[in-house]
Design a protein around this motif. Structure first.
Motif, PDB file in Angstrom:
ATOM      1  N   LEU A  86       0.893  -1.121  -0.019  1.00 24.60           N
ATOM      2  CA  LEU A  86       0.032  -0.046  -0.132  1.00 24.60           C
ATOM      3  C   LEU A  86       0.846   1.154   0.115  1.00 24.60           C
ATOM      4  O   LEU A  86       2.026   1.259   0.371  1.00 24.60           O
ATOM      5  N   HIS A  87       0.628   2.335  -0.675  1.00 27.44           N
ATOM      6  CA  HIS A  87       1.093   3.689  -0.404  1.00 27.44           C
ATOM      7  C   HIS A  87       1.244   3.919   1.272  1.00 27.44           C
ATOM      8  O   HIS A  87       0.529   3.592   1.923  1.00 27.44           O
ATOM      9  N   PRO A  88       2.384   4.415   1.365  1.00 29.63           N
ATOM     10  CA  PRO A  88       2.798   4.901   2.594  1.00 29.63           C
ATOM     11  C   PRO A  88       1.542   5.600   3.662  1.00 29.63           C
ATOM     12  O   PRO A  88       1.612   5.390   4.700  1.00 29.63           O
ATOM     13  N   ASN A  89       1.070   6.529   3.017  1.00 32.16           N
ATOM     14  CA  ASN A  89       0.081   7.375   3.546  1.00 32.16           C
ATOM     15  C   ASN A  89      -1.221   6.213   4.179  1.00 32.16           C
ATOM     16  O   ASN A  89      -1.745   6.287   5.168  1.00 32.16           O
ATOM     17  N   GLU A 144     -12.470  -2.377   6.943  1.00 31.26           N
ATOM     18  CA  GLU A 144     -11.215  -2.636   6.151  1.00 31.26           C
ATOM     19  C   GLU A 144     -11.135  -1.461   5.098  1.00 31.26           C
ATOM     20  O   GLU A 144     -12.102  -1.174   4.486  1.00 31.26           O
ATOM     21  N   ILE A 145      -9.973  -1.016   4.795  1.00 32.18           N
ATOM     22  CA  ILE A 145      -9.834  -0.227   3.740  1.00 32.18           C
ATOM     23  C   ILE A 145     -10.108  -0.885   2.464  1.00 32.18           C
ATOM     24  O   ILE A 145      -9.570  -1.784   1.912  1.00 32.18           O
ATOM     25  N   VAL A 146     -10.703  -0.083   1.640  1.00 33.15           N
ATOM     26  CA  VAL A 146     -11.094  -0.591   0.206  1.00 33.15           C
ATOM     27  C   VAL A 146     -10.214   0.265  -0.777  1.00 33.15           C
ATOM     28  O   VAL A 146     -10.148   1.309  -0.818  1.00 33.15           O
ATOM     29  N   VAL A 147      -9.646  -0.512  -1.684  1.00 27.99           N
ATOM     30  CA  VAL A 147      -8.846   0.011  -2.694  1.00 27.99           C
ATOM     31  C   VAL A 147      -9.487   0.068  -3.854  1.00 27.99           C
ATOM     32  O   VAL A 147      -9.856  -1.055  -4.539  1.00 27.99           O
ATOM     33  N   PHE A 148      -9.735   1.165  -4.388  1.00 29.37           N
ATOM     34  CA  PHE A 148     -10.229   1.130  -6.081  1.00 29.37           C
ATOM     35  C   PHE A 148      -9.263   1.232  -7.155  1.00 29.37           C
ATOM     36  O   PHE A 148      -8.209   1.643  -6.871  1.00 29.37           O
ATOM     37  N   ALA A 149      -9.491   0.535  -8.101  1.00 29.70           N
ATOM     38  CA  ALA A 149      -8.715   0.708  -9.362  1.00 29.70           C
ATOM     39  C   ALA A 149      -8.551   2.077  -9.975  1.00 29.70           C
ATOM     40  O   ALA A 149      -7.558   2.469 -10.409  1.00 29.70           O
ATOM     41  N   GLU A 150      -9.579   2.847  -9.851  1.00 33.10           N
ATOM     42  CA  GLU A 150      -9.823   4.314 -10.324  1.00 33.10           C
ATOM     43  C   GLU A 150      -9.932   5.167  -9.178  1.00 33.10           C
ATOM     44  O   GLU A 150     -10.389   4.665  -8.041  1.00 33.10           O
ATOM     45  N   ALA A 151      -9.211   6.149  -9.313  1.00 35.69           N
ATOM     46  CA  ALA A 151      -9.360   7.270  -8.222  1.00 35.69           C
ATOM     47  C   ALA A 151     -10.696   7.658  -7.891  1.00 35.69           C
ATOM     48  O   ALA A 151     -11.856   7.764  -8.961  1.00 35.69           O
ATOM     49  N   THR A 152     -10.739   7.911  -6.705  1.00 39.30           N
ATOM     50  CA  THR A 152     -12.355   8.228  -6.333  1.00 39.30           C
ATOM     51  C   THR A 152     -11.948   9.791  -5.601  1.00 39.30           C
ATOM     52  O   THR A 152     -12.400   9.908  -4.283  1.00 39.30           O
ATOM     53  N   PRO A 153     -11.755  10.766  -6.453  1.00 44.93           N
ATOM     54  CA  PRO A 153     -11.373  12.178  -5.512  1.00 44.93           C
ATOM     55  C   PRO A 153     -12.523  12.781  -5.101  1.00 44.93           C
ATOM     56  O   PRO A 153     -12.362  14.042  -4.506  1.00 44.93           O
ATOM     57  N   ALA A 160     -11.906   8.949   3.107  1.00 39.97           N
ATOM     58  CA  ALA A 160     -10.752   8.659   2.355  1.00 39.97           C
ATOM     59  C   ALA A 160      -9.470   8.025   3.251  1.00 39.97           C
ATOM     60  O   ALA A 160      -9.355   8.418   4.361  1.00 39.97           O
ATOM     61  N   ALA A 161      -8.825   7.246   2.654  1.00 41.71           N
ATOM     62  CA  ALA A 161      -7.718   6.364   3.446  1.00 41.71           C
ATOM     63  C   ALA A 161      -6.461   7.080   3.205  1.00 41.71           C
ATOM     64  O   ALA A 161      -5.371   6.475   3.362  1.00 41.71           O
ATOM     65  N   GLY A 162      -6.316   8.411   2.815  1.00 41.60           N
ATOM     66  CA  GLY A 162      -4.930   8.809   2.530  1.00 41.60           C
ATOM     67  C   GLY A 162      -4.272   8.819   1.188  1.00 41.60           C
ATOM     68  O   GLY A 162      -3.320   9.170   0.817  1.00 41.60           O
ATOM     69  N   HIS A 163      -5.190   8.284   0.280  1.00 40.29           N
ATOM     70  CA  HIS A 163      -4.769   8.185  -1.217  1.00 40.29           C
ATOM     71  C   HIS A 163      -5.905   8.390  -1.933  1.00 40.29           C
ATOM     72  O   HIS A 163      -6.926   7.629  -1.634  1.00 40.29           O
ATOM     73  N   PRO A 164      -5.854   9.145  -3.268  1.00 36.96           N
ATOM     74  CA  PRO A 164      -7.370   8.930  -3.958  1.00 36.96           C
ATOM     75  C   PRO A 164      -7.945   7.748  -4.423  1.00 36.96           C
ATOM     76  O   PRO A 164      -9.058   7.574  -4.869  1.00 36.96           O
ATOM     77  N   HIS A 165      -7.501   6.687  -4.194  1.00 32.29           N
ATOM     78  CA  HIS A 165      -7.868   5.263  -4.655  1.00 32.29           C
ATOM     79  C   HIS A 165      -8.315   4.422  -3.537  1.00 32.29           C
ATOM     80  O   HIS A 165      -8.599   3.327  -3.508  1.00 32.29           O
ATOM     81  N   THR A 166      -8.313   5.264  -2.289  1.00 34.57           N
ATOM     82  CA  THR A 166      -8.629   4.258  -0.848  1.00 34.57           C
ATOM     83  C   THR A 166      -9.524   5.084  -0.017  1.00 34.57           C
ATOM     84  O   THR A 166      -9.708   6.214  -0.165  1.00 34.57           O
ATOM     85  N   ILE A 167     -10.407   4.315   0.499  1.00 33.67           N
ATOM     86  CA  ILE A 167     -11.708   4.716   1.366  1.00 33.67           C
ATOM     87  C   ILE A 167     -11.838   3.883   2.528  1.00 33.67           C
ATOM     88  O   ILE A 167     -11.600   2.310   2.290  1.00 33.67           O
ATOM     89  N   PHE A 168     -12.475   4.255   3.599  1.00 35.49           N
ATOM     90  CA  PHE A 168     -12.762   3.183   4.796  1.00 35.49           C
ATOM     91  C   PHE A 168     -13.962   3.519   5.294  1.00 35.49           C
ATOM     92  O   PHE A 168     -14.317   4.490   5.431  1.00 35.49           O
ATOM     93  N   PRO A 169     -14.791   2.366   5.786  1.00 37.76           N
ATOM     94  CA  PRO A 169     -16.041   2.611   6.578  1.00 37.76           C
ATOM     95  C   PRO A 169     -15.893   2.975   7.819  1.00 37.76           C
ATOM     96  O   PRO A 169     -14.810   2.193   8.579  1.00 37.76           O
TER      97      PRO A 169
END
Length: 158
Positions: free
Chosen positions: A5-8, A24-33, A131-140
């Motif tokens: 994962l990205h360090p952030n 759990e952190i969800v990682v998307f293939a596309e950015a979700t800005p 958001a979880a520190g990167h445009p491709h990540t999010i957490f509930p």
């Protein structure tokens, strides 16, 4: 999740674990800005997305976690926190304050604590996504958890 994962995102994941946040952190293939793109990817209401917006409050960073369905009334926020002016921060200001880029700013994982306000409207949703520190990540998470893990103050921001 991918192996590396990205360090952030690793930093955010460690903080979530430390605070016993079960999601759990969800990682998307596309950015979700944006809240709209994140909600579309998740299949949830845009209001359940917690936008992490950094503002310049008289020169100090201010994090406002607002419902994706809201716009922040900066005059109301300035009055609420007792500063002369709250304005949208520049990308450089955001990166310096958070160590993260616009579109992926997490409510947690910053180099130093940031004064945080949490939009009371997020409390209307059982599950809130941040958001979880990167445009491709999010957490509930939840409204109460956001307040607990950020030390944020619940306020009306619109």
């Amino acid at each position: 999740m991918p192996e590396k994962l990205h360090p952030n995102v690793e930093k955010v994941a460690a903080i979530l674990t430390e605070h016993n946040v079960p999601g759990e952190i969800v990682v998307f293939a596309e950015a979700t800005p944006t809240a709209v793109t994140a909600a579309a990817q998740l299949g949830c209401e845009v209001g359940a997305i917690a936008n992490s917006l950094i503002f310049d409050a008289d020169g100090e960073p201010l994090l406002v976690l607002t419902s994706g369905a809201h716009r922040v009334n900066t005059d109301l926020v300035a009055e609420t926190i007792g500063v002369a002016k709250v304005k949208r921060a520049s990308p450089d200001f955001v990166r310096t304050a958070t160590g993260q880029v616009i579109g992926g700013v997490s409510p947690i994982g910053h180099p130093a604590p940031i004064r945080t306000l949490v939009d009371t409207w997020l409390g209307k949703h059982e599950v809130v996504w941040a958001a979880a520190g990167h445009p491709h990540t999010i957490f509930p998470t939840s409204f109460d958890e956001l307040i607990r893990i950020t030390g944020g103050v619940p306020v009306e921001v619109e």
